[in-house]
Write a protein that holds these residues in place. Structure first.
Motif, PDB file in Angstrom:
ATOM      1  N   ALA A 173     -52.677   0.523  35.150  1.00 11.73           N
ATOM      2  CA  ALA A 173     -53.011   1.329  33.967  1.00 11.73           C
ATOM      3  C   ALA A 173     -54.299   0.840  33.302  1.00 11.73           C
ATOM      4  N   ARG A 200     -47.938   6.964  32.520  1.00 12.96           N
ATOM      5  CA  ARG A 200     -48.331   7.705  33.730  1.00 12.96           C
ATOM      6  C   ARG A 200     -48.290   6.804  34.961  1.00 12.96           C
ATOM      7  N   THR A 201     -48.681   5.548  34.793  1.00 14.75           N
ATOM      8  CA  THR A 201     -48.645   4.611  35.921  1.00 14.75           C
ATOM      9  C   THR A 201     -47.213   4.359  36.361  1.00 14.75           C
ATOM     10  N   GLN A 248     -44.737   6.367  36.120  1.00 12.20           N
ATOM     11  CA  GLN A 248     -44.290   7.572  36.830  1.00 12.20           C
ATOM     12  C   GLN A 248     -44.814   7.569  38.269  1.00 12.20           C
ATOM     13  N   LYS A 249     -46.086   7.211  38.449  1.00 13.47           N
ATOM     14  CA  LYS A 249     -46.692   7.164  39.793  1.00 13.47           C
ATOM     15  C   LYS A 249     -45.977   6.155  40.678  1.00 13.47           C
ATOM     16  N   PHE A 283     -56.933  11.031  33.408  1.00 15.38           N
ATOM     17  CA  PHE A 283     -55.899  10.156  33.961  1.00 15.38           C
ATOM     18  C   PHE A 283     -55.579  10.527  35.411  1.00 15.38           C
ATOM     19  N   ASP A 284     -55.564  11.830  35.712  1.00 13.41           N
ATOM     20  CA  ASP A 284     -55.221  12.255  37.074  1.00 13.41           C
ATOM     21  C   ASP A 284     -56.202  11.675  38.092  1.00 13.41           C
ATOM     22  N   GLU A 341     -50.241   5.876  27.020  1.00 16.20           N
ATOM     23  CA  GLU A 341     -50.135   6.978  27.975  1.00 16.20           C
ATOM     24  C   GLU A 341     -50.481   6.495  29.381  1.00 16.20           C
TER      25      GLU A 341
END
Length: 661
Positions: free
Chosen positions: A500, A473-474, A476-477, A521-522, A469
């Motif tokens: 990440a 998420r990284t 996506q950023k 994570f945020d 995950e």
């Protein structure tokens, strides 16, 4: 050797003062009238001259030692805090030689570089002896004993006897130049020690989950810290690889893969395999009997059962390795099975020392100050975790020659560690004055609801899912920031992994390990504030400055050799002082093994650099053409020094920087 040179310098200055006084006395004594008046005869005069000659010889010897030490390149980074402490220790001892146990209180100053706050303590001690002196008088008395040395710009007594210390600008520049020339080196530690560190410790046949995250990350970082300063470190993974659960696993393996001895069983999901065997163990009496029989055969080292056990362990090892590789963790497996034969020896040893007794069929050991005894042998003749841990601590101290044992285990096990540490001391396995044995405790990982971190379905979060995950998420950023259009596919992959995994590690290490912390994570992927994302971006930006200025590594080396840094602006000086605080932060971490101090320092260094960079132009360009018209090489060197220190901190924290992000 700079701190030793400082002390030698102070002593040499005092010796020279003593010599001057003696020479003045001798000159007076050589006057015949004074000789007669004082009744001094020539033999006594010769004694004085002989003593004077000895003092002169000692002073000359000291001066030669100082010159020789100053010419040497030290193999460690100077701790300015330690130099200041040593200087004030010497000065306080000379100002108040009749006082014992005077605390030398040195801290980072609010208005100065450092501050000595010992005057109040000395005032109280003198008052107890009936001696009146104000803190200001005491502060001045201490200050007067500090000799003129090149690393102090000035000393001031302020408030209730506080002594403010201002460092010399030229000395700071010299130390930064040393760092640039010799690289970022660790501070000096008193002795190289053999350290055995126990961390991670998952269980065979069970997947690593978020509960293993903190032990793995903290243990790896402490290992890196200790290795960096020069200790000999053995990293041990105390796997749960023995016990009754292997009976049911082996019984299920034999049922499901009867040809396991010749064909390796294709167990793709060991966790599911474990759950299947547990269901059978709880519901099928015949299966349970076969499971218990398998345990007995395993413990007697039956070859077929040992092969089954090894097959199961190998599946787990491969899964653990995937996680360790992703996190950059290096560790040596030494599970509970390693200590099975040693447990009989430790029980025999404790019996021989008269430390055990029987209690309702159990063999136990009481330890003074502990509420419960160790249970060494159960009533059925089996060993326990107490026995295993006593065997392990004995082996690590004696066979492994450990000087320093570290157990990175959650705080919930604190009572157990207090018990068997005390038992090991009682058994004579170690003396706490000679060996350092400690439990490095940590809190639990919480979700954003402040409850124990779990999946939405209530299950424990698998570590591999957490890492996946983080990667997603990284990615996506980075795409949101348009990095997929600026970087090659390989550069993007490296940036993803760096951010990440770095963020997951830093979020843990930047919190005081003794406390619980909230996993988000945020927050950890935010590139503003005290996060790995911010620090990685800062590092990449700093590294790009020399490239933008088209300054080559060779040019940097030439500038270091010829000119070095010049600290003209206050922001340059502030940054240089912050750079040099690395050694004292490292020494603090070695003392308390709390790595959030290093994270706080790293964030402070990055924000201090931003202040410097916003005010002090490193590169000046023509506003119309964008052509570089001036490069301030001294400031480029400060950029390099900052990046080098950040890289050293990243290494200790297990964060992998990238050149482009």
């Amino acid at each position: 050797m700079a701190d030793e040179v400082a002390i030698l310098t102070a002593r040499a200055i005092q010796a020279e003062a003593e010599i001057a006084t003696l020479e003045a006395e001798i000159a007076q004594l050589q006057d015949p009238a004074r000789l007669l008046a004082n009744g001094i005869v020539s033999p006594q005069l010769e004694v004085l001259r002989t003593e004077n000659a000895k003092l002169k010889f000692q002073a000359t010897h000291l001066e030669r030692n100082i010159a020789r030490e100053q010419a040497r390149t030290p193999d460690y980074m100077v701790s300015i805090n330690q130099i200041v402490t040593d200087m004030f220790t010497l000065a306080i001892g000379q100002a108040y030689p009749d006082l014992d146990d005077i605390p030398v209180l040195i801290q980072k100053g609010k208005f100065a570089d450092y501050q000595c706050n010992s005057a109040m303590s000395i005032c109280q001690k003198l008052k107890a002896q009936g001696v009146k002196a104000s803190p200001q008088q005491i502060g001045n008395a201490i200050k007067d004993q500090i000799p003129q040395v090149d690393f102090f710009e000035k000393l001031e007594v302020a408030g209730p006897g506080f002594i403010n210390v201002y460092l010399s600008k030229s000395y700071i520049a010299q130390q930064v130049n040393n760092l640039l020339r010799d690289g970022v080196r660790p501070p000096r530690v008193m002795a190289r020690r053999r350290v055995v560190i126990d961390f991670s410790s998952p269980n065979i046949a069970k997947e690593m989950h978020v509960g293993h995250l903190r032990s793995t990350i903290i243990g790896e970082s402490i290992s890196r810290l200790l290795e960096w300063v020069g200790h000999d470190v053995l990293r041990l993974n105390h796997l749960g690889d023995w016990g009754t659960q292997f009976g049911m696993l082996i019984a299920h393996l034999k049922d499901k893969f009867p040809n396991y001895l010749t064909v390796s069983p294709p167990i793709s999901d060991l966790q599911a395999f474990y759950k299947e065997s547990k269901v059978l163990f709880d519901s099928d009496e015949e299966f349970k009997k076969r499971a218990y029989s398998a345990v007995v055969k395993l413990q007697s080292r039956d070859p077929d059962h040992m092969k089954a056990w090894n097959l199961i362990c190998d599946v787990s090892r491969n899964e653990f390795k995937k996680v360790y590789d992703r996190l950059g963790v290096t560790i040596v497996e030494r599970g509970e099975s390693f200590y099975q034969d040693l447990m009989q020896d430790v029980v025999r040893d404790l019996d021989d020392k008269g430390l055990t007794e029987m209690d309702d069929g159990r063999k136990i050991m009481f330890v003074e100050g502990q509420k419960v005894p160790l249970t060494l042998v159960k009533s059925d003749g089996g060993f326990t975790y107490d026995t295993s841990d006593m065997a392990a601590v004995r082996h690590r101290l004696h066979a492994e020659k450990g000087d320093w044992l570290i157990y990175v285990v959650d705080a919930g096990q604190g009572t157990h560690f207090d018990l068997f540490f005390a038992a090991a001391q009682k058994a004579g396995y170690y003396n706490p004055n000679l060996k350092r044995v400690e439990h490095v405790a940590f809190g639990v990982v919480l979700g954003e609801d402040k409850k124990k971190f779990k999946t939405r379905s209530g299950d424990t979060v698998r570590l591999v899912d957490l890492l996946d995950e983080g990667i997603a998420r990284t990615q996506q950023k980075l795409i949101e920031k348009g990095r997929d259009k600026e970087l090659t596919a390989e550069e993007l992959r490296l940036a993803q992994e760096a951010v990440a995994y770095g963020c997951i590690k830093y979020a843990d290490l930047s919190h005081n390990r003794c406390n619980d912390y909230v996993f988000s994570f945020d927050k950890m992927l935010d590139d503003r504030g005290n996060t790995a994302a911010y620090l990685l971006y800062a590092y990449t930006r700093i590294r790009s400055i020399a490239r933008a200025a088209k300054v080559t590594p060779e040019q940097l080396k030439m500038t270091i050799a010829k000119e070095g840094v010049s600290l003209e602006d206050e922001k340059e000086l502030k940054l240089a002082k912050c750079i040099l605080r690395l050694s004292e932060v490292i020494l603090k971490c070695l003392d308390d093994l709390l790595l959030h101090s290093l994270c706080d320092y790293l964030y402070e260094l990055s924000t201090t650099f931003t202040e410097f960079y916003d005010k002090c132009y490193c590169i000046e360009k023509d506003r119309d053409t964008g052509v570089i018209v001036k490069v301030n090489m001294s400031r480029i060197l400060l950029c390099e020094a900052t990046a080098n220190v950040i890289a050293a901190c990243f290494h200790i924290l297990g964060i992998t920087p990238v050149q482009k992000m």
